[in-house]
Design a protein around this motif. Structure first.
Motif, mmCIF file in Angstrom:
data_model
loop_
_atom_site.group_PDB
_atom_site.id
_atom_site.type_symbol
_atom_site.label_atom_id
_atom_site.label_comp_id
_atom_site.label_asym_id
_atom_site.label_seq_id
_atom_site.Cartn_x
_atom_site.Cartn_y
_atom_site.Cartn_z
ATOM 1 N N MET C 106 45.388 34.969 -63.026
ATOM 2 C CA MET C 106 46.743 34.607 -63.431
ATOM 3 C C MET C 106 47.030 35.043 -64.873
ATOM 4 O O MET C 106 48.058 34.652 -65.438
ATOM 5 C CB MET C 106 46.946 33.093 -63.317
ATOM 6 C CG MET C 106 46.864 32.561 -61.912
ATOM 7 S SD MET C 106 48.356 32.855 -60.915
ATOM 8 C CE MET C 106 49.402 31.476 -61.477
ATOM 9 N N MET C 114 49.310 44.380 -61.802
ATOM 10 C CA MET C 114 49.401 44.259 -60.353
ATOM 11 C C MET C 114 50.847 44.178 -59.871
ATOM 12 O O MET C 114 51.177 44.629 -58.789
ATOM 13 C CB MET C 114 48.646 43.015 -59.871
ATOM 14 C CG MET C 114 47.147 43.013 -60.124
ATOM 15 S SD MET C 114 46.287 44.276 -59.137
ATOM 16 C CE MET C 114 45.848 45.456 -60.434
ATOM 17 N N GLY C 115 51.709 43.537 -60.682
ATOM 18 C CA GLY C 115 53.093 43.349 -60.260
ATOM 19 C C GLY C 115 53.283 42.168 -59.319
ATOM 20 O O GLY C 115 54.384 41.944 -58.822
ATOM 21 N N THR C 116 52.217 41.415 -59.067
ATOM 22 C CA THR C 116 52.293 40.274 -58.140
ATOM 23 C C THR C 116 51.950 38.973 -58.867
ATOM 24 O O THR C 116 51.587 38.985 -60.044
ATOM 25 C CB THR C 116 51.321 40.474 -56.964
ATOM 26 O OG1 THR C 116 49.997 40.654 -57.490
ATOM 27 C CG2 THR C 116 51.708 41.692 -56.140
ATOM 28 N N HIS C 117 52.049 37.843 -58.132
ATOM 29 C CA HIS C 117 51.806 36.535 -58.755
ATOM 30 C C HIS C 117 50.320 36.296 -59.057
ATOM 31 O O HIS C 117 49.987 35.533 -59.956
ATOM 32 C CB HIS C 117 52.283 35.413 -57.826
ATOM 33 C CG HIS C 117 53.762 35.318 -57.689
ATOM 34 N ND1 HIS C 117 54.595 35.176 -58.764
ATOM 35 C CD2 HIS C 117 54.563 35.352 -56.594
ATOM 36 C CE1 HIS C 117 55.848 35.107 -58.350
ATOM 37 N NE2 HIS C 117 55.865 35.224 -57.030
ATOM 38 N N GLY C 118 49.441 36.867 -58.239
ATOM 39 C CA GLY C 118 48.014 36.592 -58.424
ATOM 40 C C GLY C 118 47.609 35.194 -57.975
ATOM 41 O O GLY C 118 46.506 34.739 -58.286
ATOM 42 N N THR C 119 48.481 34.534 -57.222
ATOM 43 C CA THR C 119 48.186 33.157 -56.798
ATOM 44 C C THR C 119 47.168 33.126 -55.648
ATOM 45 O O THR C 119 46.919 34.138 -54.990
ATOM 46 C CB THR C 119 49.484 32.444 -56.366
ATOM 47 O OG1 THR C 119 50.229 33.322 -55.508
ATOM 48 C CG2 THR C 119 50.339 32.125 -57.561
ATOM 49 N N ASP C 161 47.415 36.664 -53.770
ATOM 50 C CA ASP C 161 48.647 37.458 -53.874
ATOM 51 C C ASP C 161 48.423 38.675 -54.770
ATOM 52 O O ASP C 161 48.763 38.662 -55.961
ATOM 53 C CB ASP C 161 49.783 36.566 -54.404
ATOM 54 C CG ASP C 161 51.136 37.268 -54.347
ATOM 55 O OD1 ASP C 161 51.437 37.881 -53.310
ATOM 56 O OD2 ASP C 161 51.878 37.208 -55.349
ATOM 57 N N ILE C 162 47.854 39.712 -54.202
ATOM 58 C CA ILE C 162 47.553 40.961 -54.914
ATOM 59 C C ILE C 162 48.019 42.147 -54.073
ATOM 60 O O ILE C 162 48.149 42.029 -52.858
ATOM 61 C CB ILE C 162 46.027 41.120 -55.158
ATOM 62 C CG1 ILE C 162 45.231 40.860 -53.845
ATOM 63 C CG2 ILE C 162 45.554 40.244 -56.283
ATOM 64 C CD1 ILE C 162 43.756 41.186 -53.907
#
Lengths: 251, 251, 251, 251
Positions: C106, C114-119, C161-162
């Motif tokens: 995070m 990455m452009g994503t949340h990483g959650t 979330d990747i």
């Protein structure tokens, strides 16, 4: 393509006639149970074929009229004629979909399309499997929750000897300590290939509503979009005459 | 692996002995010219093999002592024994590298590893090719500029019937209007496969310093990191005894 | 690049000074323990930086002299200046490697790249983790066995979330029923990014020899191969004059 | 999702009102011309938004009711508020589709989702472009022939600074000697992103029937399949009680 996807379910159909326990679970064969899953969902034209039929039930004419094929095989991979495996491979390259189920990871068509051994580690211990959903956005997993749990299944564990999947949709957790890439997709030629792990013959896996949903949606997703032969290299005799740029000042 | 990568250059070696023009360009065969490129660079142990040798110069023992193999073939793909192609495929799956050159896109080992036809469109028109560098960071392209230009080459155009490459390193532009994915990599099993497009027998392509650099670096990159058989499915009899969590309060 | 990779280990360094249990495990900070792992292996020039230093210890000059950076952060991601995160992102795009550890999923630099949340889902229950090796051929996993077992770790579970990883090297099994993509690689611009999951501050994970091996080899693999700015769009004013083909007969 | 995909076409809308030549080609703005392409195809609910509207015409409420967004921007990327770019990024991560057009390769939403610079080389020389079809099987290219030719376009050339596309659908050839990855897809979070290269404001590209087909089909393909927030990390307090295997003899 036509209105309804034309589905051909291929099954080895040996365990069901040789083993009472399996016959009890799948009295009409695994192909019969899968055909019921498609009928239940509706919107598919389904046929079946089995190993011991003439030509294993597979001819070029029949494949030409198939939009997506399912393949379940286990103990008799070697009995499948090379000609049949090549026929299936070439149908996929020309656009037909292929959904490979469970022990089909060592089947001739799958190995020919992947180019790898398809090997893995395994154990039969009536253990719990959980399939985790990595792609709730994917059409194959529409309506599938965060995970699907099967009370008892055969274990398949990594390293699974496959090419990097184009898409990794589900990963399995097994009670005994292993993990596995359980739902994967690849494109080969103009066709789509899906591998769906669960489905050992001694468990009622193909009666599970979520597994049926995944198998049917995998077939719908893999259904041929085009169908054309790509086995030849066209010689291109035209040569583009390339004029100079027309703009006065290139910027 | 050993100190120097052990390279085996395989060549069909027919054009060079049947055609004067080709013999003029490659008097010691394409394999001979490629061997010189490796010698020039230094740090490789190089051997060669050709189609018309006994067993095509390929035995399991020889492959077991090869870290990376190069493959140039064109007009006699069908003459290569299936057993040889399978032997190369299995060596790759166990870790050996394979660099497939130019018309090798239709060779038996490449097709077996890819699972696809390997077809493409083509034209012989002495036209200019430009290979654009998409990956200046990649070891295969170390020291390679933004593009490499070849004054004359055979044209290969898309659609190239291959699985999605793991890495797309160079794309070609051809004078006559076509494009092509010219340097691609895939992993298969424990081995690495690289395809390098240029190298038609009627052009001095393998004398070009940049093409030599790319071919040698492709071989260096594909060199085996491990070598182990993965053709069997191990049965795992151990089962992890899983105690309850030890933490008092799961948070 | 130079002789030894120049490594910069960045650590939040708050848990270790605020919590006795963590201080006991990592008396010189997580960065200190990781620096020891690099020293043990040898062949690296290692520096460290922490959150509460001026500029978080990160300047453009320092990054210009860094070949690969490691990032451990957890509770104070928001405290990292956006300028610092952008600086790290741009260094990666120009070629620097980045190894993101555990709760760094995070962190600002990882999320920007990455452009994503990483959650992900998580649980602290002192449970067993097994990391399965999918790629025994990969340099990051050289010398790593079929699986690595950690007696106790924090659980991270899918969906992570990747973006689809370029390479998926290890997958984790957790005692409590979850799975996770634990060692992944991506290329971004000219740089390489690796994510390595284990390393919760309340466990002795970074004292485990296999985890140390993986972290050090991830850094070695991610080390910059080139370093060049790609933040501008060059205008190309030259235009290739394209003559007609020279061959008499196009075939 | 609803019956018709809900499409929001976002356009910078500056060239069309500042430059007579562009106004002549796109009298209702590029967004107006694209809206006509969707109307022509039928089956979409289309709205438009432009830079100089309040909030650039973009609010969380509006995005929540959008299944797929198109983005055309060029000279005023910097004028787009960061808040708007973040809003679009988060909508994509929650499932909304995004089709980025031509010079949108440097737009804030695209750069945030990719994590890279999005840079490339370019030239304006009224030159010919040919887009080659690598994926005749892909829904975005349904009905698209082997290549699409545009008599005049701006050139975009590699290296295009993007993450490896999940799918590479078309590659461009330019008269002046360059190549480009022109139609690419990526998944980010639960959403799909498509980049479609052609569409410089001084050419009638968006009046070309094949380009219209590709843009409309890209939007149809990228249409949201699910919509859910994934910006939080759920803490999982349940822990699977794992009994021993029930089978007497593990095999």
């Amino acid at each position: 393509m036509g209105t309804n996807p034309r589905v051909l379910i291929w099954n080895e159909y040996l365990h069901e006639i040789e083993n009472e326990e399996v016959a009890g679970l799948y009295p009409n064969g695994i192909h019969g149970t899968l055909a019921e899953a498609f009928a239940e969902r509706g919107g598919f034209d389904v046929q079946t074929a089995t190993l011991r039929e003439a030509n294993h039930g597979v001819t070029p004419e029949r494949l030409a009229e198939t939009d997506v094929m399912l393949w379940w095989g286990h103990k008799a991979h070697a009995e499948v004629a090379d000609e049949t495996a090549i026929m299936v491979q070439e149908a996929v390259l020309s656009g037909m979909g292929l959904v490979v189920l469970h022990s089909g990871h060592m089947s001739k068509p799958f190995k020919r399309l992947m180019g790898t051994h398809g090997t893995l580690r395994w154990r039969e211990a009536d253990e719990k499997e959980r399939l985790w959903n990595l792609r709730p956005d994917h059409p194959i997993l529409e309506g599938v929750p965060e995970y699907v749990e099967l009370a008892q299944e055969e274990m398949y564990g990594e390293r699974f000897d496959i090419p990097e999947p184009d898409e990794l949709l589900m990963m399995s957790w097994f009670q005994g300590g292993e993990v596995f890439r359980s739902v994967c997709t690849w494109r080969r030629g103009l066709g789509r290939v899906v591998y769906v792990r669960p489905g050992h013959e001694t468990y009622p896996t193909y009666h599970d509503p979520m597994i049926r949903r995944i198998v049917v949606q995998a077939a719908a997703w893999a259904t041929a979009r085009v169908r054309q032969d790509a086995s030849r290299c066209p010689n291109t005799t035209s040569f583009e005459p390339v004029p100079n740029p027309t703009k006065e000042h290139i910027i």
